[in-house]
Design an enzyme around this catalytic site. Structure first.
Site, PDB file in Angstrom:
ATOM      1  N   ASP A 292      -0.285 -10.773   6.260  1.00 58.25           N
ATOM      2  CA  ASP A 292       0.617  -9.578   6.936  1.00 58.25           C
ATOM      3  C   ASP A 292       1.360  -9.964   8.188  1.00 58.25           C
ATOM      4  O   ASP A 292       0.700 -10.861   8.915  1.00 58.25           O
ATOM      5  CB  ASP A 292      -0.812  -8.823   7.553  1.00 58.25           C
TER       6      ASP A 292
ATOM      7  N   ASP B 135      -3.698  -1.342  -0.208  1.00 60.06           N
ATOM      8  CA  ASP B 135      -4.149  -2.202   1.147  1.00 60.06           C
ATOM      9  C   ASP B 135      -4.825  -1.321   2.231  1.00 60.06           C
ATOM     10  O   ASP B 135      -4.095  -0.549   2.977  1.00 60.06           O
ATOM     11  CB  ASP B 135      -2.642  -2.720   1.487  1.00 60.06           C
TER      12      ASP B 135
ATOM     13  N   MET C 171       3.596  -8.905  11.524  1.00 59.65           N
ATOM     14  CA  MET C 171       3.661  -7.835  12.412  1.00 59.65           C
ATOM     15  C   MET C 171       4.620  -8.187  13.463  1.00 59.65           C
ATOM     16  O   MET C 171       4.288  -9.271  13.891  1.00 59.65           O
ATOM     17  CB  MET C 171       2.412  -7.618  12.722  1.00 59.65           C
TER      18      MET C 171
ATOM     19  N   MET D 257       5.469  -5.909   7.759  1.00 61.19           N
ATOM     20  CA  MET D 257       5.442  -4.681   8.794  1.00 61.19           C
ATOM     21  C   MET D 257       6.205  -4.956   9.957  1.00 61.19           C
ATOM     22  O   MET D 257       5.819  -4.917  11.056  1.00 61.19           O
ATOM     23  CB  MET D 257       4.035  -4.487   9.025  1.00 61.19           C
TER      24      MET D 257
ATOM     25  N   SER E 251      -6.573 -10.800   2.473  1.00 59.99           N
ATOM     26  CA  SER E 251      -5.710 -10.790   3.618  1.00 59.99           C
ATOM     27  C   SER E 251      -6.197 -11.557   4.716  1.00 59.99           C
ATOM     28  O   SER E 251      -7.282 -11.437   5.205  1.00 59.99           O
ATOM     29  CB  SER E 251      -5.514  -9.228   4.366  1.00 59.99           C
TER      30      SER E 251
ATOM     31  N   HIS F 282       3.576  -9.325   3.432  1.00 60.15           N
ATOM     32  CA  HIS F 282       3.810  -7.798   3.940  1.00 60.15           C
ATOM     33  C   HIS F 282       4.590  -7.598   5.231  1.00 60.15           C
ATOM     34  O   HIS F 282       3.726  -7.967   6.095  1.00 60.15           O
ATOM     35  CB  HIS F 282       2.105  -7.347   3.628  1.00 60.15           C
TER      36      HIS F 282
ATOM     37  N   HIS G  84      -2.798 -12.358   0.506  1.00 61.75           N
ATOM     38  CA  HIS G  84      -1.872 -11.370   1.135  1.00 61.75           C
ATOM     39  C   HIS G  84      -1.943 -11.861   2.883  1.00 61.75           C
ATOM     40  O   HIS G  84      -2.623 -12.025   3.316  1.00 61.75           O
ATOM     41  CB  HIS G  84      -2.763 -10.237   0.986  1.00 61.75           C
TER      42      HIS G  84
ATOM     43  N   MET H 289      -0.378   1.831   1.341  1.00 58.31           N
ATOM     44  CA  MET H 289      -1.248   1.698   2.460  1.00 58.31           C
ATOM     45  C   MET H 289      -2.277   2.783   2.435  1.00 58.31           C
ATOM     46  O   MET H 289      -2.001   3.826   2.437  1.00 58.31           O
ATOM     47  CB  MET H 289      -0.526   1.749   3.592  1.00 58.31           C
TER      48      MET H 289
HETATM   49  C1  DX5 Z   1      -3.146  -3.693   7.856  1.00 58.01           C
HETATM   50  C2  DX5 Z   1      -2.957  -4.869   6.706  1.00 58.01           C
HETATM   51  C3  DX5 Z   1      -3.862  -4.729   5.650  1.00 58.01           C
HETATM   52  C4  DX5 Z   1      -5.002  -5.310   6.308  1.00 58.01           C
HETATM   53  C5  DX5 Z   1      -6.387  -5.177   5.310  1.00 58.01           C
HETATM   54  O1  DX5 Z   1      -1.837  -3.560   8.426  1.00 58.01           O
HETATM   55  O2  DX5 Z   1      -1.513  -4.394   6.046  1.00 58.01           O
HETATM   56  O3  DX5 Z   1      -3.684  -5.915   4.621  1.00 58.01           O
HETATM   57  O4  DX5 Z   1      -5.148  -6.664   6.799  1.00 58.01           O
HETATM   58  O5  DX5 Z   1      -7.581  -5.384   6.102  1.00 58.01           O
HETATM   59  P1  DX5 Z   1      -8.680  -4.734   5.655  1.00 58.01           P
HETATM   60  O6  DX5 Z   1      -9.039  -5.244   4.141  1.00 58.01           O
HETATM   61  O7  DX5 Z   1      -9.835  -5.189   6.693  1.00 58.01           O
HETATM   62  O8  DX5 Z   1      -8.567  -3.217   5.737  1.00 58.01           O
HETATM   63 ZN    ZN Z   2      -1.175  -5.705   4.404  1.00 58.28          ZN
END
Ligand code: DX5
Ligand code: ZN
Length: 223
Positions: A36, A176, A38, A69, A9, A67, A34, A138
């Protein structure tokens, strides 16, 4: 069960050196990156826009596993598809019609994923698993990297694995949050196909060595 994939990620990468950090994992024997996204509403954090995905697309041959969010994921999904996403995951908590959402994502030419937060029962997605290419469990509250793996995810992974086997589905299970070398065997042993790792990869001195060690730990658990 085939090979266990590690999906780094980039949320935990150095934002000032994204190209360098992507280069550090590009040839580490992985298939997915991956990414993310947000919005500060669905989760209390902000990350990247489609512009950033577009900028890094030429740098990598990896599957861009995006992903979302976001409180309104379908409002932005097409922009991420155009920017270079290969797989777009939306959260079950914010799509009113998950079957329709999968159709919309597929209409943009991308694979479709659906995600459940730690507090959302796996049963919520059972009847749409066949419509999605991937289900994302998650194992942390979404919003930040570097959190601790939540054990509530493990039984959900196993329940989803049973559902996929019983219904002869091909839906991949991705997990994740909070995954590292020490615990990669837990989600893998419960039935995960893909493990997302942010801080365990980009916080390591040698990210590709960390990926390989995680892959070995995970595959040992499924032998
Ligand atoms: C959190 C993200 C994850 C995060 C994982 O909201 O969706 O993908 O980046 O990071 P680690 O592996 O450090 O928990
Ligand atoms: Zn994620």
């Amino acid at each position: 069960m085939g090979k266990i994939e590690i999906a780094p990620s980039i949320l935990s990468a150095d934002a000032a050196y994204l190209a360098r950090d992507i280069g550090r994992v590009e040839d580490a024997g992985i298939s997915y990156l991956h990414i993310d996204i947000m919005d500060g509403h669905f989760v209390p954090n902000l990350s990247y826009s489609p512009m950033v995905v577009k900028a890094i697309r030429p740098l990598s041959k990896l599957v861009f596993d995006v992903h979302l969010m976001l409180a309104e994921p379908l409002r932005y999904a097409e922009a991420f598809a155009r920017a270079g996403a290969d797989l777009i995951t939306v959260h079950a908590e914010v799509v009113s019609d998950a079957k329709e959402a999968a159709k919309i994502l597929h209409s943009y030419g991308v694979k479709a994923g659906i995600s459940v937060k730690p507090g959302t029962p796996a049963e919520v997605v059972f009847d749409v698993l066949g419509d999605y290419d991937l289900v994302l469990v998650m194992s942390v509250e979404p919003g930040f990297g570097g959190q601790k793996y939540m054990d509530v995810a493990t039984e959900k992974i196993a329940a989803l694995r049973r559902q996929i086997i019983e219904n002869q589905l091909h839906t991949l299970i991705e997990v994740d949050g909070g995954i590292g070398i020490q615990n990669a065997g837990i989600p893998a042993g419960a039935g995960a196909d893909i493990l997302v790792a942010g801080s365990a990869v980009f916080g390591a001195d040698n990210p590709s060595a960390a990926i390989r060690a995680m892959q070995q730990a995970a595959e040992k658990a499924v032998r």
